[in-house]
Each structure stands twice: as structure tokens, then as C-alpha cells.
Design a protein around this motif. Structure first.
Motif, PDB file in Angstrom:
ATOM      1  N   SER A   9       6.054  37.993  38.396  1.00  0.00           N
ATOM      2  CA  SER A   9       4.720  36.960  37.263  1.00  0.00           C
ATOM      3  C   SER A   9       4.380  38.841  36.111  1.00  0.00           C
ATOM      4  CB  SER A   9       3.785  37.501  38.722  1.00  0.00           C
ATOM      5  OG  SER A   9       2.695  38.043  38.098  1.00  0.00           O
ATOM      6  N   PHE A  11       1.570  39.479  35.103  1.00  0.00           N
ATOM      7  CA  PHE A  11       0.317  40.203  36.312  1.00  0.00           C
ATOM      8  C   PHE A  11       1.103  41.414  36.796  1.00  0.00           C
ATOM      9  CE2 PHE A  11      -1.750  35.851  34.382  1.00  0.00           C
ATOM     10  CZ  PHE A  11      -2.225  36.481  33.182  1.00  0.00           C
ATOM     11  N   GLN A  37       0.616  32.887  50.322  1.00  0.00           N
ATOM     12  CA  GLN A  37      -0.299  33.003  49.995  1.00  0.00           C
ATOM     13  C   GLN A  37      -1.466  32.400  50.395  1.00  0.00           C
ATOM     14  OE1 GLN A  37       1.357  30.906  46.228  1.00  0.00           O
ATOM     15  NE2 GLN A  37      -0.752  31.340  45.593  1.00  0.00           N
ATOM     16  N   ARG A  47      -5.901  33.666  46.706  1.00  0.00           N
ATOM     17  CA  ARG A  47      -4.486  33.647  46.743  1.00  0.00           C
ATOM     18  C   ARG A  47      -3.413  34.460  45.309  1.00  0.00           C
ATOM     19  NH1 ARG A  47      -3.200  28.344  43.859  1.00  0.00           N
ATOM     20  NH2 ARG A  47      -4.258  27.620  43.092  1.00  0.00           N
ATOM     21  N   PRO A  50      -1.128  39.983  41.132  1.00  0.00           N
ATOM     22  CA  PRO A  50      -0.947  40.988  41.981  1.00  0.00           C
ATOM     23  C   PRO A  50      -2.516  41.536  42.547  1.00  0.00           C
ATOM     24  CG  PRO A  50      -1.935  41.340  39.772  1.00  0.00           C
ATOM     25  CD  PRO A  50      -1.948  40.111  39.604  1.00  0.00           C
ATOM     26  N   GLY A  61      -6.087  40.845  41.006  1.00  0.00           N
ATOM     27  CA  GLY A  61      -5.991  40.966  40.081  1.00  0.00           C
ATOM     28  C   GLY A  61      -6.164  41.849  39.119  1.00  0.00           C
ATOM     29  N   SER A  62      -5.317  41.784  37.888  1.00  0.00           N
ATOM     30  CA  SER A  62      -4.860  43.244  37.068  1.00  0.00           C
ATOM     31  C   SER A  62      -5.952  43.554  36.311  1.00  0.00           C
ATOM     32  CB  SER A  62      -3.860  42.804  36.002  1.00  0.00           C
ATOM     33  OG  SER A  62      -4.283  41.653  34.964  1.00  0.00           O
ATOM     34  N   VAL A  63      -7.018  43.394  35.806  1.00  0.00           N
ATOM     35  CA  VAL A  63      -8.456  43.563  35.455  1.00  0.00           C
ATOM     36  C   VAL A  63      -9.090  44.811  36.174  1.00  0.00           C
ATOM     37  CG1 VAL A  63     -10.465  43.609  33.910  1.00  0.00           C
ATOM     38  CG2 VAL A  63      -8.533  42.105  33.686  1.00  0.00           C
ATOM     39  N   ASP A  97      -4.829  38.890  28.715  1.00  0.00           N
ATOM     40  CA  ASP A  97      -4.314  37.845  29.298  1.00  0.00           C
ATOM     41  C   ASP A  97      -4.995  36.433  29.956  1.00  0.00           C
ATOM     42  OD1 ASP A  97      -4.128  39.777  30.980  1.00  0.00           O
ATOM     43  OD2 ASP A  97      -5.791  40.400  31.563  1.00  0.00           O
TER      44      ASP A  97
HETATM   45  N1  LIG Z   1      -6.223  37.009  36.074  1.00  0.00           N
HETATM   46  C1  LIG Z   1      -5.541  37.131  37.721  1.00  0.00           C
HETATM   47  C2  LIG Z   1      -4.577  36.279  37.107  1.00  0.00           C
HETATM   48  C3  LIG Z   1      -2.895  36.579  37.864  1.00  0.00           C
HETATM   49  C4  LIG Z   1      -2.252  35.430  38.193  1.00  0.00           C
HETATM   50  O1  LIG Z   1      -2.248  34.333  37.560  1.00  0.00           O
HETATM   51  N2  LIG Z   1      -0.847  34.947  39.205  1.00  0.00           N
HETATM   52  C5  LIG Z   1      -0.479  34.380  39.014  1.00  0.00           C
HETATM   53  C6  LIG Z   1       1.103  34.460  39.103  1.00  0.00           C
HETATM   54  S1  LIG Z   1       1.535  35.308  37.459  1.00  0.00           S
HETATM   55  C7  LIG Z   1      -0.485  33.341  40.226  1.00  0.00           C
HETATM   56  O2  LIG Z   1      -0.995  34.709  41.353  1.00  0.00           O
HETATM   57  N3  LIG Z   1      -0.606  32.498  40.950  1.00  0.00           N
HETATM   58  C8  LIG Z   1      -0.356  31.565  41.199  1.00  0.00           C
HETATM   59  C9  LIG Z   1      -0.992  30.380  41.887  1.00  0.00           C
HETATM   60  O3  LIG Z   1      -2.024  30.524  41.158  1.00  0.00           O
HETATM   61  O4  LIG Z   1      -1.041  30.074  42.855  1.00  0.00           O
HETATM   62  C10 LIG Z   1      -4.794  38.443  36.958  1.00  0.00           C
HETATM   63  O5  LIG Z   1      -4.786  39.102  36.139  1.00  0.00           O
HETATM   64  O6  LIG Z   1      -4.018  39.556  37.814  1.00  0.00           O
END
Ligand SMILES: N[C@@H](CCC(=O)N[C@@H](CS)C(=O)NCC(=O)O)C(=O)O
Length: 249
Positions: A9, A11, A37, A47, A50, A61-63, A97
């Protein structure tokens, strides 16, 4: 600290780059898409990955992870001290992002639907070999109608953004100011699947979206990204034994 992640991923790559930039030790816990998840939801109330566990604290969340790391270990700062520069960095991070992340994800999905090798290599590590082989052998059309989803316009907009980024980093310097900050890391992380860095492992490193990963126009952009990886200490391929779900990133 422990990072709950999906290995590939962008993120999660952003979170790993942030941790590397701070030179903080951490372990990774691979989350199984779907069932894993549910557990993550129980722990963190959401869910997505990271998620960083720091003692009793869970940061989703990355931020939020970037802000947490800055308060935990202020040096080197991930955000500029000057309020105007700081605002600029945060706006950039938000663009990377969202807009950049969306374009990059769609381009990779389209590439994956057309490339058996990529499809197999991106499956979760715990995928049993027979299933891996079946997934790799499926015709692109069966994986999803994905190639239809990313429109010609969407791809053109992504390439235009990449051209602009390439022009901005032509001098090899950070995007803002003189030090890498969260802006550079957020942008570099979203380039992950467009052309996988060496850190993605031997199967993926250098591969990516045709027309982007192999286009000479974007070479300086990926060279800039690789330079950032070197600078934050994430330049080497991950040595991850496939059977061990808990490794340093
Ligand atoms: N805004 C979040 C986005 C995190 C994100 O989109 N994670 C995705 C993986 S790249 C995820 O967990 N997807 C699984 C889902 O939405 O169920 C961040 O900055 O960390």
C-alpha cells in the motif's frame, strides 16, 4: 512501535518512509485484507491501514502518523517551522494523498489487470502458492472490468501531474525548501506503484505502469524519488522472509 500494514500500500509505504526519516525502530504486522481488517477495526475503530501502535497509543492514517512522529521525535522535523512553509507543506501532502493517490491507484489497477506477473507479485505474502498461480493465470478481463474504469482523460491528467512534478524536481532538490519534509515523502510514496522502488523487493523493483515506469520523460522524477529513499535510509530492497508476518520494514 508496530506498524499494521499492507505490504504494497502506498500509504503504508508513506508511513515506512516517515519512520525511516526519523530513524526510529519498528516492527511490521501484515494485515490480511478483509478478515484482518475486522481485527484492526476492533483495535483502532477504523479498518484502514496504516495504523501505528506506539505503546498503548494507536495512531490511524499516514497524516496522523506523521504528526505523531514529529511530536515523539522532533528531529529531523517532518514539517517546516515557518507557518507559511508549513501550510504549503500540508496542502501539498493533502494533494499527494488524494489527487495523486487516486490517479496512481487507478493506473496501477489498470496495469495489474493486464499484467499477470504484477498481479501475482502484489498478492498478500500469506497467499498460498496454488492460489497465487491461479490468480496470475486469470485473464485480465476476469480480474475486473478495471481497464475500463480509468479513462483516457484520467490517465492524461496523471501524466500531466507527473510531468509537472518532474519539472519541479529536475534540480534533484526537495520540493519545498532545502530539506526533505512530509511533502516529499507523501509524493514519493504515491509514486510507489507507478514504478516500484528497489525497497519493494526483487520481483517488483523497477516494474510498474507501462508508459510511466519505462518512459524517459519521467526518469528524473523516479531518480529524485530513489535519491529520497537513499537519504532517509530506505534505499535497499526489503529482506523479508515470505513466511514471517512480522518483520522490520
Ligand atoms: N487517508 C489514509 C488512507 C489510507 C488508505 O487508503 N489505506 C488503504 C490501503 S492503501 C486501505 O486500508 N484500504 C482498505 C480499505 O479501505 O478497506 C492515510 O493517509 O493513511
Amino acid at each position: 512501535m508496530k506498524l499494521f500494514q499492507f505490504r504494497h500500500s502506498p500509504f503504508c509505504e508513506k508511513a515506512r518512509l516517515l519512520l525511516s526519516a526519523k530513524a526510529l525502530p519498528y516492527a511490521v504486522q501484515e494485515v490480511t485484507p478483509g478478515v484482518g481488517q475486522v481485527d484492526l477495526f476492533r483495535r483502532s475503530g477504523q479498518r484502514q491501514v496504516p495504523v501505528l501502535q506506539d505503546g498503548d497509543v494507536l495512531v490511524a492514517g499516514s497524516v496522523a502518523i506523521a504528526r505523531h512522529l514529529d511530536s515523539k521525535a522532533p528531529e529531523p522535523p517532518l514539517l517546516p517551522g515557518d507557518p507559511q512553509e508549513r501550510a504549503r507543506a500540508l496542502i501539498w501532502e493533502s494533494w499527494a494523498d488524494t489527487t495523486l493517490a487516486h490517479g496512481a491507484r487507478m493506473a496501477l489497477l489498470q496495469a495489474v489487470s493486464q499484467d499477470n506477473h504484477l498481479r501475482k507479485a502484489l498478492l498478500p505474502q500469506a497467499t498460498p502458492a496454488p492460489l497465487r498461480d491461479v490468480m496470475g493465470a486469470l485473464p485480465g478481463d476476469m480480474v475486473a472490468g478495471i481497464s475500463q474504469i480509468f479513462t483516457h482523460t484520467g490517465l492524461q491528467q496523471l501524466k500531466q501531474a507527473l510531468e509537472r512534478l518532474t519539472a519541479l524536481v529536475a534540480n534533484g532538490q526537495p520540493l519545498l525548501g532545502e530539506q526533505y519534509c512530509t511533502t516529499d515523502i507523501a509524493v514519493a510514496a504515491q509514486l510507489y506503484g507507478l514504478k516500484f522502488p528497489a525497497a519493494a523487493g526483487a520481483e517488483l523493483g523497477g516494474r510498474g505502469v507501462p508508459g510511466i515506469a519505462d518512459h524517459p520523460l519521467f526518469e528524473p522524477l523516479f531518480a529524485w524519488r530513489d535519491q529520497l529513499y537513499g537519504a532517509v535510509g530506505r534505499g535497499e530492497p526489503a529482506r523479508t522472509p515470505p513466511s514471517d508476518p512480522s518483520n522490520h520494514g
